[in-house]
Write a protein that holds these residues in place. Structure first.
Motif, mmCIF file in Angstrom:
data_model
loop_
_atom_site.group_PDB
_atom_site.id
_atom_site.type_symbol
_atom_site.label_atom_id
_atom_site.label_comp_id
_atom_site.label_asym_id
_atom_site.label_seq_id
_atom_site.Cartn_x
_atom_site.Cartn_y
_atom_site.Cartn_z
ATOM 1 N N LEU A 343 -4.982 9.562 1.959
ATOM 2 C CA LEU A 343 -5.820 9.155 3.107
ATOM 3 C C LEU A 343 -5.497 7.867 3.777
ATOM 4 C CD1 LEU A 343 -9.439 10.615 1.565
ATOM 5 C CD2 LEU A 343 -7.500 11.664 2.782
ATOM 6 N N LYS A 344 -4.446 7.426 3.840
ATOM 7 C CA LYS A 344 -3.777 6.176 4.279
ATOM 8 C C LYS A 344 -2.969 6.236 5.286
ATOM 9 C CE LYS A 344 -6.258 4.691 0.425
ATOM 10 N NZ LYS A 344 -5.516 4.094 -0.578
ATOM 11 N N ALA A 345 -2.979 7.219 6.086
ATOM 12 C CA ALA A 345 -1.887 7.607 7.369
ATOM 13 C C ALA A 345 -2.059 6.356 8.059
ATOM 14 C CB ALA A 345 -2.291 8.797 8.079
ATOM 15 N N LEU A 346 -1.039 5.802 8.665
ATOM 16 C CA LEU A 346 -0.841 4.649 9.423
ATOM 17 C C LEU A 346 -1.658 4.595 10.704
ATOM 18 C CD1 LEU A 346 0.770 1.742 9.934
ATOM 19 C CD2 LEU A 346 2.548 3.234 11.412
ATOM 20 N N GLY A 347 -2.528 3.413 10.549
ATOM 21 C CA GLY A 347 -3.365 3.372 12.018
ATOM 22 C C GLY A 347 -4.723 4.050 11.614
ATOM 23 N N LEU A 403 -1.938 14.103 6.045
ATOM 24 C CA LEU A 403 -2.436 13.841 4.837
ATOM 25 C C LEU A 403 -0.974 14.005 3.693
ATOM 26 C CD1 LEU A 403 -5.325 16.647 4.754
ATOM 27 C CD2 LEU A 403 -5.567 14.184 4.788
ATOM 28 N N ALA A 404 -0.037 13.525 4.216
ATOM 29 C CA ALA A 404 1.243 13.446 3.465
ATOM 30 C C ALA A 404 2.039 12.276 3.455
ATOM 31 C CB ALA A 404 2.109 14.799 4.015
ATOM 32 N N THR A 405 1.252 11.158 3.795
ATOM 33 C CA THR A 405 2.125 9.931 3.969
ATOM 34 C C THR A 405 2.554 9.789 2.291
ATOM 35 O OG1 THR A 405 0.392 9.428 5.303
ATOM 36 C CG2 THR A 405 1.860 7.479 4.645
ATOM 37 N N PRO A 406 3.795 9.351 2.462
ATOM 38 C CA PRO A 406 4.352 9.445 1.137
ATOM 39 C C PRO A 406 4.325 7.762 0.475
ATOM 40 C CG PRO A 406 6.153 9.119 2.519
ATOM 41 C CD PRO A 406 4.829 9.516 3.465
ATOM 42 N N THR A 407 3.128 7.340 0.420
ATOM 43 C CA THR A 407 2.813 6.029 0.124
ATOM 44 C C THR A 407 2.109 5.739 -1.091
ATOM 45 O OG1 THR A 407 1.237 5.958 1.558
ATOM 46 C CG2 THR A 407 3.234 5.058 2.334
ATOM 47 N N VAL A 408 1.885 6.699 -1.857
ATOM 48 C CA VAL A 408 0.844 6.670 -3.012
ATOM 49 C C VAL A 408 1.426 5.502 -4.074
ATOM 50 C CG1 VAL A 408 -0.198 7.738 -5.006
ATOM 51 C CG2 VAL A 408 -0.223 8.769 -2.798
ATOM 52 N N GLY A 409 0.655 4.698 -4.691
ATOM 53 C CA GLY A 409 1.019 3.691 -5.402
ATOM 54 C C GLY A 409 1.513 2.474 -4.795
ATOM 55 N N SER A 410 2.026 2.536 -3.628
ATOM 56 C CA SER A 410 2.917 1.415 -2.731
ATOM 57 C C SER A 410 1.948 0.393 -2.219
ATOM 58 C CB SER A 410 3.794 2.087 -1.928
ATOM 59 O OG SER A 410 2.940 2.497 -0.607
ATOM 60 N N ALA A 411 2.601 -0.621 -1.633
ATOM 61 C CA ALA A 411 1.832 -1.589 -0.923
ATOM 62 C C ALA A 411 0.985 -1.095 0.128
ATOM 63 C CB ALA A 411 2.464 -2.747 -0.601
ATOM 64 N N ALA A 412 1.398 -0.097 0.466
ATOM 65 C CA ALA A 412 0.680 0.749 1.981
ATOM 66 C C ALA A 412 -0.620 1.577 1.491
ATOM 67 C CB ALA A 412 1.739 1.554 2.819
ATOM 68 N N ASP A 413 -0.501 2.136 0.266
ATOM 69 C CA ASP A 413 -1.727 2.645 -0.411
ATOM 70 C C ASP A 413 -2.749 1.668 -0.271
ATOM 71 O OD1 ASP A 413 -2.954 5.023 -1.305
ATOM 72 O OD2 ASP A 413 -2.452 4.639 -3.396
ATOM 73 N N ILE A 414 -3.378 1.008 0.574
ATOM 74 C CA ILE A 414 -4.344 -0.001 0.545
ATOM 75 C C ILE A 414 -5.534 0.447 0.250
ATOM 76 C CG2 ILE A 414 -5.587 -1.722 1.827
ATOM 77 C CD1 ILE A 414 -2.891 -2.000 3.638
ATOM 78 N N VAL A 415 -6.269 0.079 -0.655
ATOM 79 C CA VAL A 415 -7.732 0.266 -0.753
ATOM 80 C C VAL A 415 -8.701 -0.814 -0.074
ATOM 81 C CG1 VAL A 415 -9.470 0.289 -2.720
ATOM 82 C CG2 VAL A 415 -7.251 1.223 -3.177
ATOM 83 N N CYS A 416 -9.616 -0.282 0.664
ATOM 84 C CA CYS A 416 -10.221 -1.379 1.491
ATOM 85 C C CYS A 416 -11.704 -0.696 1.854
ATOM 86 C CB CYS A 416 -9.553 -1.119 3.141
ATOM 87 S SG CYS A 416 -10.389 -2.562 4.361
ATOM 88 N N CYS A 417 -12.568 -1.865 1.778
ATOM 89 C CA CYS A 417 -14.159 -1.368 1.964
ATOM 90 C C CYS A 417 -14.220 -1.312 3.488
ATOM 91 C CB CYS A 417 -14.777 -2.426 1.455
ATOM 92 S SG CYS A 417 -14.889 -3.923 2.388
ATOM 93 N N PRO A 418 -15.436 -0.822 4.014
ATOM 94 C CA PRO A 418 -15.393 -0.720 5.474
ATOM 95 C C PRO A 418 -15.890 -2.036 5.995
ATOM 96 C CG PRO A 418 -16.728 0.997 4.327
ATOM 97 C CD PRO A 418 -16.147 0.282 3.523
ATOM 98 N N GLY A 419 -16.154 -3.056 5.331
ATOM 99 C CA GLY A 419 -16.363 -4.522 6.074
ATOM 100 C C GLY A 419 -17.444 -4.417 6.821
ATOM 101 N N ALA A 420 -17.428 -5.629 7.681
ATOM 102 C CA ALA A 420 -18.334 -5.656 8.810
ATOM 103 C C ALA A 420 -18.502 -4.833 9.769
ATOM 104 C CB ALA A 420 -18.253 -7.264 9.156
ATOM 105 N N ASP A 421 -17.456 -4.101 10.053
ATOM 106 C CA ASP A 421 -17.533 -3.024 11.198
ATOM 107 C C ASP A 421 -18.828 -2.044 10.919
ATOM 108 O OD1 ASP A 421 -15.505 -3.455 13.050
ATOM 109 O OD2 ASP A 421 -14.138 -3.049 11.269
#
Length: 555
Positions: A343-347, A403-421
């Motif tokens: 669930l980390k597709a670019l953009g 749903l197939a971005t090959p980035t699991v475990g990499s720096a692009a597999d960012i975990v992020c909260c929804p934040g102030a948006d």
């Protein structure tokens, strides 16, 4: 997968009806917001910036295809077409109108789901290893124990209004994929030398303003004493936890104030006073829970032939090979694998999943994975039972759904909260920072050259993205109305969990992506070889080389 019985449905139905009455009185101004606050929180309802947010429980991260389809329906009918997977394996809807919340709860009840105790000062959803039951390093399947804890803790009258929220995690494998040291109670299910099943019990972990790793309070607790011991911990906490200051109300503060030995003495005293045969875990109850987590009816597969066929496909399709390397995980049953749907597709906002994708994942689950899906603390979804012979087709179809971005475990597999948006508590917007960093990783070759790196972004000190345990953590802070971001380095989760160290002064938002590039350059230059992890490299060389690269030689 656990199935509700009539008793479960009656409890949830009664709670939904009760909250429907409370909601009606609030909408008619017959009850104040102050009085309504604890009631709505214990039913998973927050009031956020733009609309109410409803958090739906996904017990220990296990969900069926039928339930996924209902979430897709709710996203279409009541929300803006998507939902969000959280770091506690739950799901959140961000745009449900207040007048429709109880209608949504009734829709959830139709598929044996609810939002009870997903918020509030109570026992929250018990989280679990997303590879429970299928991991080769597993000693004991933790899911039946998580289910027993869920049943016991749901609407438990004694622990409905604790000093603060309370979180439990369980794992039964050699690798800690549930981060048990970071929870109020962490459980490692294991077997002793005699083959008896029990749990190593950790207590007093947590992040937020004061990040603390938990401490072992029992090296081996027989499984039949599990609930009695958890109850004793909660009673000591309920009795002595602070209620005058919510920032000092978590159990980690109490454990630190008393010291682990004194806290343990009180728990053991409570345990010895209250333990009785009636409160020990009934073997029949455990057996009943275990039957819901029996292994599926796997096909007998020639594993060597399946691997050979897969290797042939890998050679023909380099993109497929990359996906296999990063998104496909070993399975204890020959001829099968577990697959992470990214669930980390670019953009895209990390953890967000669109209604069409929810329907697609439900379809994948039914065709490829015995109708079962898992959510992970990394904000992805997992198909736990996929035949090796189905991987190529699954890759093609999941790629069509982004749903197939090959980035699991990499720096692009960012975990992020929804934040102030979205969140009223957040100090800063975290999603734009995530998007800006993601753009630096469009080159998959460079990304994979960097190796396994965890990167997490929290929009405020509440640390919902768990940035303290990331190899590179980012925390948003407000400075006189402007957004700045503090960087921590060297954190990690697992058996050797560590809390990251603050690198230096916080940076303005536009400086963060360049800072991340600089940190990764130092890592690549300084690592002994590609097998040395980022936190191990940081531990060996210290933070000064990283700090100088980001802030200059004079810092």
């Amino acid at each position: 997968m656990y199935q509700y019985d009539d008793y479960d449905r009656q409890i949830v139905s009664d709670r939904v009806a009760q909250f429907k009455d409370q909601m009606g009185r609030r909408l008619r101004d017959e009850i104040s917001e102050e009085a309504f606050l604890p009631l709505r929180l214990q039913n998973g309802l927050y009031i956020q910036k733009h609309a109410p947010m409803l958090r739906v429980a996904i017990p220990y991260g296990v969900i069926s295809s039928r339930q996924l389809r209902q979430l897709a329906h709710i996203a279409r009918r009541y929300d803006q077409g998507y939902c969000h997977v959280t770091t506690r394996q739950n799901v959140q809807f961000n745009w449900i109108a207040m007048e429709q919340v109880t209608e949504v709860q009734e829709q959830l009840l139709e598929v044996d789901m609810h939002a009870i105790q997903t918020s509030g000062n109570c026992i929250r959803n018990t989280t679990c290893d997303p590879f429970a039951g299928i991991a080769a390093d597993e000693v004991v399947d933790p899911r039946p124990y998580c289910e027993i804890i869920r049943q016991w803790s749901t609407v438990h009258p004694e622990f409905a209004f604790l000093p603060r929220k309370f979180k439990i995690a369980a794992v039964g494998a050699a690798e800690d994929r549930a981060a048990i040291q970071l929870h109020d109670i962490g459980l490692r299910l294991l077997k002793n030398a005699a083959g008896k099943i029990g749990a190593q019990v950790w207590v007093g972990g947590g992040l937020g303003r004061t990040p603390v790793l938990g401490k072992v309070i029992r090296e081996f607790l027989p499984q039949e004493e599990l609930l009695a011991y958890i109850k004793s911990i909660l009673r000591v906490y309920n009795r002595h936890g602070r209620r005058d200051n919510k920032y000092k109300a978590r159990i980690k503060i109490l454990v630190n104030a008393l010291g682990i030995e004194s806290f343990k003495e009180q728990v053991e005293e409570e345990f010895n006073q209250t333990r009785s045969a009636s409160y020990l875990l009934d073997p029949a109850e455990l057996a009943h829970a275990q039957q819901f987590f029996a292994m599926p009816n796997y096909e007998h597969i020639n594993g060597l032939q399946a691997e050979a066929d897969l290797n042939a496909q890998r050679r023909l399709h380099p993109l497929f090979a990359r996906w296999l390397e990063h998104n496909v995980h070993p399975h204890r049953v020959s001829g099968y694998a577990a697959v992470t749907l990214s669930l980390k597709a670019l953009g895209k906002a990390p953890g967000d999943i669109q209604q069409a994708q929810l329907d697609a994942v439900a379809d994948f689950a039914e065709r490829f994975s015995f109708a079962e899906v898992r959510t992970s603390q990394q904000q992805n979804m997992i198909l736990p039972h996929v035949k090796l012979s189905d991987l190529y087709l699954l890759w093609l179809e999941s790629a069509n759904q982004d749903l197939a971005t090959p980035t699991v475990g990499s720096a692009a597999d960012i975990v992020c909260c929804p934040g102030a948006d979205f969140c009223n508590l957040a100090s800063t917007r975290s999603l734009p920072i995530s998007a800006a960093i993601q753009k630096r990783f469009e080159d998959f070759e460079h990304l994979h050259f960097l190796g396994q790196i965890s990167l997490r972004i929290s929009g405020c000190i509440n640390a919902c993205a768990h940035h303290h345990i990331a190899n590179i953590g980012i925390l948003g802070v407000d400075k006189n109305g402007e957004e700045f971001f503090q960087i921590t380095l060297g954190g990690q989760s697992g058996v050797d969990s560590r809390i990251g160290k603050v690198l230096g002064p916080s940076l303005p938002a536009d400086a963060v992506p360049d800072a991340i590039d600089s940190l990764l350059q130092v890592y690549v230059q300084q690592r002994l070889d590609p097998s040395e992890t980022f936190p191990d490299c940081f531990l060996r060389i210290g933070k000064q080389p990283f700090k100088e690269q980001v802030y200059g030689q004079n810092n």
